[in-house]
Design a protein around this motif. Sequence first.
Motif, short mmCIF file in Angstrom:
data_model
loop_
_atom_site.label_atom_id
_atom_site.label_comp_id
_atom_site.label_asym_id
_atom_site.label_seq_id
_atom_site.Cartn_x
_atom_site.Cartn_y
_atom_site.Cartn_z
N ARG A 142 9.73 -6.78 1.99
CA ARG A 142 9.21 -5.78 2.94
C ARG A 142 8.87 -4.42 2.24
NH1 ARG A 142 12.46 -2.50 7.48
NH2 ARG A 142 10.66 -1.52 8.34
N PHE A 143 9.73 -4.00 1.11
CA PHE A 143 9.30 -3.01 0.22
C PHE A 143 8.64 -3.13 -0.95
CE2 PHE A 143 11.89 -1.10 3.27
CZ PHE A 143 12.99 -0.64 3.15
N THR A 144 7.77 -2.51 -1.38
CA THR A 144 6.94 -2.58 -2.69
C THR A 144 7.19 -1.26 -3.47
OG1 THR A 144 4.96 -1.99 -1.81
CG2 THR A 144 5.62 -4.45 -1.61
N GLY A 182 5.48 1.22 -1.11
CA GLY A 182 4.88 0.63 0.12
C GLY A 182 5.98 0.01 1.15
N VAL A 183 5.64 0.18 2.36
CA VAL A 183 6.59 -0.77 3.51
C VAL A 183 5.68 -1.58 4.35
CG1 VAL A 183 8.10 -0.33 4.96
CG2 VAL A 183 8.30 1.26 3.15
N ILE A 186 5.47 6.79 5.81
CA ILE A 186 6.48 6.51 4.73
C ILE A 186 6.67 8.17 4.25
CG2 ILE A 186 6.76 5.98 2.37
CD1 ILE A 186 4.84 3.57 2.69
N ARG A 187 5.60 9.04 4.07
CA ARG A 187 6.02 10.21 3.70
C ARG A 187 6.98 10.80 4.63
NH1 ARG A 187 4.65 14.55 6.04
NH2 ARG A 187 3.43 13.38 7.50
N GLU A 188 6.56 10.67 5.83
CA GLU A 188 7.38 11.34 6.99
C GLU A 188 8.83 10.96 6.69
OE1 GLU A 188 6.06 13.94 8.74
OE2 GLU A 188 7.99 14.39 9.64
N ASN A 224 -1.93 2.79 2.63
CA ASN A 224 -0.46 2.06 3.28
C ASN A 224 0.56 2.14 2.15
OD1 ASN A 224 -1.82 0.75 1.32
ND2 ASN A 224 -2.20 -1.02 3.04
N THR A 225 0.36 3.25 1.16
CA THR A 225 1.33 3.63 0.16
C THR A 225 1.67 5.24 0.36
OG1 THR A 225 -0.41 3.75 -1.61
CG2 THR A 225 0.82 1.53 -1.37
#
Lengths: 213, 316
Positions: B73-75, B155-156, B164-166, B226-227
């Motif tokens: 799920r995570f990259t 990435g998620v 992701i930032r938030e 998306n990253t």
Amino acid sequence: MSNLLAIETAILNNPIVKQGLQLAEVNKLRKAVVVSEKKTFSDTLKLGVIMGQGLEWFKSEDSQAIFNEEGVTWTTEEFAMKVFGYGKSFFHRVIKASKVNEEIVEKFLTKCDELEAQGKSVQRGVDALIKFAKAVEENTTEGGEEGEGEGDAEVETREETLLTLAFKGKLVGQENNVSVRLNLNGDCKSTNTKAEIELAIAMLQNAILNKFN
Amino acid sequence: MTNGITYNLDTEEKNYGRNRYNDLIPRGVVHSYHNKPEPLMLHKGAKKMDVANLKSAQKSSLLIMNGNDIDSRFTIGFEVEKTNLSRGAVRVYELFCGFERDGSCGYEAVTHVLPLLPASTWRTKVFDMMHKANKIIDDSYSRSDNRCGGHITMGVEGMSGDEIREAVRKFSGIVYALFRYRFKSGYCRYNARLEKANEWSTPYDERIQHENGWHNKYQVGLAKDNTFEFRLPSKFESVKQMMRRYELMFELLNVSVNKPNTPYKTFMKNIRPLIVSMYEGDEVKADKVIALSYDMQDFITNGRDSDTIRKFVRAH
């Protein structure tokens, strides 16, 4: 040691890991020339002791700190295969056999010698020892002192094999290989189907006919 | 035992890739700026044995079942900037999608998209790729200086870069503390509180006044489609350092996405052993950095000023 990644080869060359796992002794025992089944069995028990100590060291905090630092994570199954070349189940059985009381091991070996002197074939293996040790324990009378009601057990003899057939069916597009053993007492052992065995025999018959015609 | 996922160089796509012009180019040579081959998605295609040691809760929060395959799920991806690349070391690696010239520093080796995982057989295979790329990563072979950075992109699955930032900004104080000297660089100091971009339509008096100003690219952490790219981390100097940063980013993303209500203090307690390891066992240094990170986190979350912020974040 089998199927190692480069990072795993590197950690097994770490002097602390080499010492903790006694790898020099492990390699010596694994390379030992099998002069007889007796020697293999005795070396296997010695290896079992080292494997048990190695597993204990591997699970220790100090060892895990080294493995974490180097980025290598192994399950017990991977540890057994990558360091010793054994599947997890056999690995644990060898360790279990190596922990059997020396006296019981001696009893087992004496029984094996007696049976062999009678012309019988015995299995001097870890599984046979574990079975023997369990039977001795079960037969020991409750509260029995040494020498009094001491447990005893039988050693399984191996049936003499009269004939074996091994057919690598997968090489000619068959689903399974075929393996059949016919013992002296007429007992036929195989996990294959009748059709699979008959095919193997048919191929052999054809080959014989071609050879001698 | 089956083999699980294997990372090797046995197919054409592992040796060649398409650049942004759709030309098929080799991965094992240095290309011009922004002309390297596209990365492969190495976070897909693991097998059961690769994650056998993970607990059920971990599997459900970190993995995606895809038929017989397992995807992460995570990259994560790394950019390894160097002033020189070791003679003979530029070739195809399992780890890198390619090499290109970099304006700020000299050269850049960029990894494929990697799975971001906790300790597991799969992670060992990822670390093995890093180990084999030692001659590019390690400063004793391929040199770097302070012009070089070590960008890390995460990435998620199912989350945008902005989401992701938030999520990560609640726990990024430690990243700021670890790489506090990098605020000197003009390439990674903008939007220092990791706030969202202003919309074009937002009235002027409602716009966020981003700390250290706004730049479309040279931010501390840049949200892309998306990253999310942390631009703050410093240059990569060794394989062990890369592994430790990988572990840190996993912990950061895992707490941010899966346990967002964790108090920052608890997060610090949990990762303290990792920070100590990053400082090669020096607990004094590690604790100093952890202490600094509280000021950094307070700044990110609440905008609170402090000597730490004045000295490191705002000084330039």
